[in-house]
Design an enzyme around this catalytic site. Structure first.
Site, PDB file in Angstrom:
ATOM      1  N   VAL A 162      -0.531  -1.150  -4.787  1.00  0.00           N
ATOM      2  CA  VAL A 162       0.381  -2.111  -4.092  1.00  0.00           C
ATOM      3  C   VAL A 162      -0.015  -2.599  -2.882  1.00  0.00           C
ATOM      4  CG1 VAL A 162       2.359  -1.020  -3.601  1.00  0.00           C
ATOM      5  CG2 VAL A 162       1.367  -0.462  -5.444  1.00  0.00           C
ATOM      6  N   CYS A 163       0.188  -4.250  -2.392  1.00  0.00           N
ATOM      7  CA  CYS A 163       0.034  -3.749  -1.137  1.00  0.00           C
ATOM      8  C   CYS A 163      -1.415  -4.094  -0.733  1.00  0.00           C
ATOM      9  CB  CYS A 163       0.577  -3.154   0.161  1.00  0.00           C
ATOM     10  SG  CYS A 163       0.850  -4.255   1.632  1.00  0.00           S
TER      11      CYS A 163
END
Length: 477
Positions: A162-163
């Protein structure tokens, strides 16, 4: 003179950025390891869905890793809410150690298991590992985490980065030869540091084989829903998405997003970040059973905007979320210096804990619910990042809110950001800082003139010094 002025500006900016970075992290009490309960493994009741993904006769296991150096709160908590809301999955949080893990932009979380616990119990072997962004993704302190994630992937687990969790995955070599993405502000550096990865811009998430990576913070939610659709079916993913109507998610939603970059109109957040003094302090009241996505959205929005400090409040020193996670909080009776209190998951002030309401009334603090009213059909009201951004807009301005939404990758087309006037605090502080720099730059000339008038400095001292400097330069040439 110019050098002194520039040095003053640089010093102010450095001090401000340091203070902002420090305030993003909620403190972890030193006694937390001995006094708080453990987060629970969560499995939603199976009657909640029509179909359940299974492996070896059990729901799929999703492990969320957290680092010891710090983990971005929203990268962890928002996708956790999505997977834990489906009976197709069993979820838990795992770390190298059992003590509370600090979260950037949110209160610390107590892990469910350690890596050693999971390795010792085959029933806990993950089918999917979620890797949030870490404070020090490539540091030595996170080497055990990177090794554990690599082993799980080598043993067949899927991975969701994530990210800037992509930095963790890239450091392991897992992304070499694959298509991947990350937060738009980091892709150029990643292209330089990891040229064997095909980095893609303008995509909400990228799936290549068993590895999925996402763009900015909030992109972890649609990526999680996409994986729910793949593993448990699109109907189940839509059911979970409907619990958060503000997402407006469908299985056919496009993954294309703007190819963002830093721009002049992002200046409100930049100025907030380097001018943090005299900011308000917002209490974020977390009640027992609060949804993880609703809770983290408020912290993320105010942390990214740098428009206010945040304090996690509860009726005690801990709170257990809807899906069993334990977060470390500050008892509201011990909170001081607050400007106001927002309440994620509440749609009216009457829905707030009576004890908290009485305390807020005694302190003359406003309580602001962060969830809209239920729909006409009884469906859930809109909350999450939409409500948090609109609350920010109500207390700052549209420019600050738009820049914040851009940083976290959240679309604002359906939001009413209002027409509040510009926040003057960071602008005035910037003007004061520039004035201070000018005064510091002029100080040597002013003092030299004053000393000459008092006879403390020869009249030709400044000229002699200037001549000496010129001769030195000529000699060097």
């Amino acid at each position: 003179m110019l050098a002194l002025g520039l040095a003053t500006v640089a010093g102010v900016v450095f001090a401000g950025a340091t203070e902002t970075g420090r305030s993003i992290n909620q403190p972890v009490p030193s006694s937390a390891a001995d006094t708080v309960p453990t987060s629970l493994q969560h499995a939603e009741p199976t009657s909640a869905a029509e179909s359940t993904a299974v492996r070896h006769g059990r729901p799929l296991v999703v492990a969320f890793v957290v680092g010891t150096s710090g983990t971005i709160a929203s990268d962890l908590l928002a996708p956790y809410d999505i997977f834990a809301s489906s009976p197709a999955f069993t979820t838990y949080v795992v770390s190298d150690v059992a003590s509370a893990a600090p979260l950037e932009g949110g209160p610390a979380v107590v892990p469910t298991y350690t890596f050693a616990d999971v390795d010792a119990d085959p029933a806990l072997t993950p089918d999917l590992v979620v890797v949030p962004a870490l404070t020090h993704p490539t540091g030595a302190t996170e080497a055990p985490l990177r090794d554990w994630v690599t082993r799980q992937h080598d043993d067949g687990a899927r991975v969701l980065g994530v990210c800037t969790g992509s930095l963790v995955l890239a450091a392991t070599g897992m992304l070499d030869g694959l298509d991947a993405t990350s937060h738009w502000s980091r892709i150029s550096a990643l292209e330089s540091d990891h040229p064997n990865v095909h980095w893609m811009r303008g995509q909400r998430y990228v799936e290549d084989g068993s590895v999925t990576t996402t763009a900015a913070v909030t992109s972890g939610v649609p990526a999680a829903l996409h994986l729910v659709a793949e593993l448990a079916g699109p109907d189940e993913a839509q059911r979970v998405a409907n619990l958060h109507p503000e997402l407006r998610w469908t299985p056919t939603q496009t993954t294309t997003i703007p190819k963002d970059h830093f721009a002049v109109h992002d200046w409100p957040v930049g100025l907030n970040y380097v001018m943090p003094w005299f900011r308000p302090t917002v209490g974020i009241a977390l009640e027992e059973g609060v949804g993880e996505l609703d809770a983290t959205a408020a912290f993320e929005v105010y942390s990214q905007s740098a428009a206010a400090r945040t304090v996690a409040l509860a009726t005690s020193d801990t709170v257990r979320t809807r899906h069993g996670l334990v977060l470390l909080t500050t008892s509201f009776t011990h909170a001081t210096g607050l400007s106001r209190v927002v309440v994620p998951g509440a749609d009216t002030a009457d829905a707030v804990d009576p004890g908290l309401r009485a305390w807020a009334d005694a302190q003359r603090l406003s309580l602001e619910p962060l969830t809209g009213p239920p729909g006409p059909d009884g469906s859930a009201g809109e909350g999450g990042f939409s409500s948090a951004l609109q609350n920010l807009a109500a207390h700052t301005d549209a420019a600050t809110t738009s820049a914040t939404a851009k940083m976290i990758g959240y679309p604002t087309s359906s939001l009413d950001l209002g027409n509040q006037p510009r926040s003057l605090r960071p602008i005035l502080l910037g003007i004061v800082s520039l004035a201070l720099a000018v005064l510091v730059g002029l100080a040597p000339t002013f003092l030299a003139r004053r000393w000459r008038r008092r006879g403390l400095l020869p009249a030709n001292a400044s000229a002699a010094a200037s001549l000496t400097d010129t001769e030195t330069v000529n000699a060097a040439v």
